[in-house]
Design an enzyme around this catalytic site. Structure first.
Site, mmCIF file in Angstrom:
data_model
loop_
_atom_site.group_PDB
_atom_site.id
_atom_site.type_symbol
_atom_site.label_atom_id
_atom_site.label_comp_id
_atom_site.label_asym_id
_atom_site.label_seq_id
_atom_site.Cartn_x
_atom_site.Cartn_y
_atom_site.Cartn_z
ATOM 1 C CG HIS A 193 -0.375 0.040 2.202
ATOM 2 N ND1 HIS A 193 0.305 -1.575 2.790
ATOM 3 C CD2 HIS A 193 0.153 0.708 3.762
ATOM 4 C CE1 HIS A 193 0.961 -1.274 4.062
ATOM 5 N NE2 HIS A 193 0.989 0.121 4.292
ATOM 6 C CG HIS A 238 1.155 5.381 4.027
ATOM 7 N ND1 HIS A 238 0.472 5.039 5.224
ATOM 8 C CD2 HIS A 238 1.915 4.910 4.260
ATOM 9 C CE1 HIS A 238 0.274 4.123 5.618
ATOM 10 N NE2 HIS A 238 1.064 3.546 5.468
HETATM 11 P P1 5GP Z 1 1.626 0.686 7.369
HETATM 12 O O1 5GP Z 1 2.436 1.137 8.718
HETATM 13 O O2 5GP Z 1 1.670 -1.002 7.091
HETATM 14 O O3 5GP Z 1 2.313 1.376 6.252
HETATM 15 O O4 5GP Z 1 0.755 1.247 7.409
HETATM 16 C C1 5GP Z 1 -0.664 0.225 7.356
HETATM 17 C C2 5GP Z 1 -2.115 1.724 7.678
HETATM 18 O O5 5GP Z 1 -3.180 1.242 6.956
HETATM 19 C C3 5GP Z 1 -1.837 2.243 8.686
HETATM 20 O O6 5GP Z 1 -2.036 3.208 8.553
HETATM 21 C C4 5GP Z 1 -3.981 1.487 9.224
HETATM 22 O O7 5GP Z 1 -3.691 3.276 10.122
HETATM 23 C C5 5GP Z 1 -3.750 1.442 7.917
HETATM 24 N N1 5GP Z 1 -4.833 -0.031 8.515
HETATM 25 C C6 5GP Z 1 -5.285 -0.924 8.392
HETATM 26 N N2 5GP Z 1 -6.174 -1.401 8.752
HETATM 27 C C7 5GP Z 1 -7.185 -1.085 8.325
HETATM 28 C C8 5GP Z 1 -7.577 -1.460 7.561
HETATM 29 O O8 5GP Z 1 -9.390 -2.182 7.718
HETATM 30 N N3 5GP Z 1 -9.028 0.034 7.197
HETATM 31 C C9 5GP Z 1 -7.819 0.822 6.057
HETATM 32 N N4 5GP Z 1 -8.806 1.999 6.123
HETATM 33 N N5 5GP Z 1 -7.137 1.407 6.549
HETATM 34 C C10 5GP Z 1 -6.676 0.761 7.397
#
Ligand code: 5GP
Ligand code: ZN
Length: 140
Positions: free
Chosen positions: A101, A103
């Site tokens: 993903h 951001h």
């Molecule tokens: P990472 O730390 O893996 O780069 O970021 C994961 C992101 O996914 C976090 O910013 C978190 O808030 C978001 N996230 C986790 N679970 C969900 C979810 O069920 N729905 C949405 N919309 N975002 C999520």
């Protein structure tokens, strides 16, 4: 992890609700449920890839090609004047959801988010060696 256990696969499949802002054949964008700033979006490939370096170049390229459009819409919706594009790849880099993903985090003057890493310096021999090892490791 199978796709069935993956939260972002389940969002793509419509099994878990998300505030979707965009979708095409290869990717989907939706609001982050715990945003660093209002309008913080995530862009995910529709297929399950745990790691960005495992993605086929055409799918990665198609997904990343949507970032200018999305960033522009995020800026205009939030009144922000810039945004950070961030991809945490691997646990050590802060990846918590093991489905690739990107951001898109809108930024405003004085938003207090900050963003400062500490640059290192490399001696010439180390830099030369790294350059050639990386260059030699490229395999398309
Ligand atoms: P990472 O730390 O893996 O780069 O970021 C994961 C992101 O996914 C976090 O910013 C978190 O808030 C978001 N996230 C986790 N679970 C969900 C979810 O069920 N729905 C949405 N919309 N975002 C999520
Ligand atoms: Zn997934």
């Amino acid at each position: 992890m199978s796709a069935g256990d993956c939260i972002f696969c389940r969002i793509v499949a419509g099994e878990i609700p998300a505030r979707k802002v965009f979708e095409d054949a290869v990717c989907m964008a939706f609001l982050d449920v715990a945003p660093l700033a209002p309008g913080h979006c995530l862009v995910v490939p529709k297929g399950h890839f745990g790691s960005f370096d495992q993605m086929p170049a055409d799918i990665a390229g198609a997904m990343l090609s949507r970032l200018p459009m999305l960033g522009k819409a995020v800026q205009s919706a939030t009144g922000s004047t810039g945004f950070n594009v961030l991809l945490n790849n691997g646990k050590v880099a802060g990846q918590e959801v093991m489905h690739v993903h990107v951001h898109v985090i809108p930024r405003k003057e004085g938003d207090g988010l900050g963003y400062r890493w500490h640059p290192q310096s490399l001696d010439d021999a180390t830099a030369d060696s790294l350059r050639s090892r990386i260059a030699d490791g490229l395999d398309g």
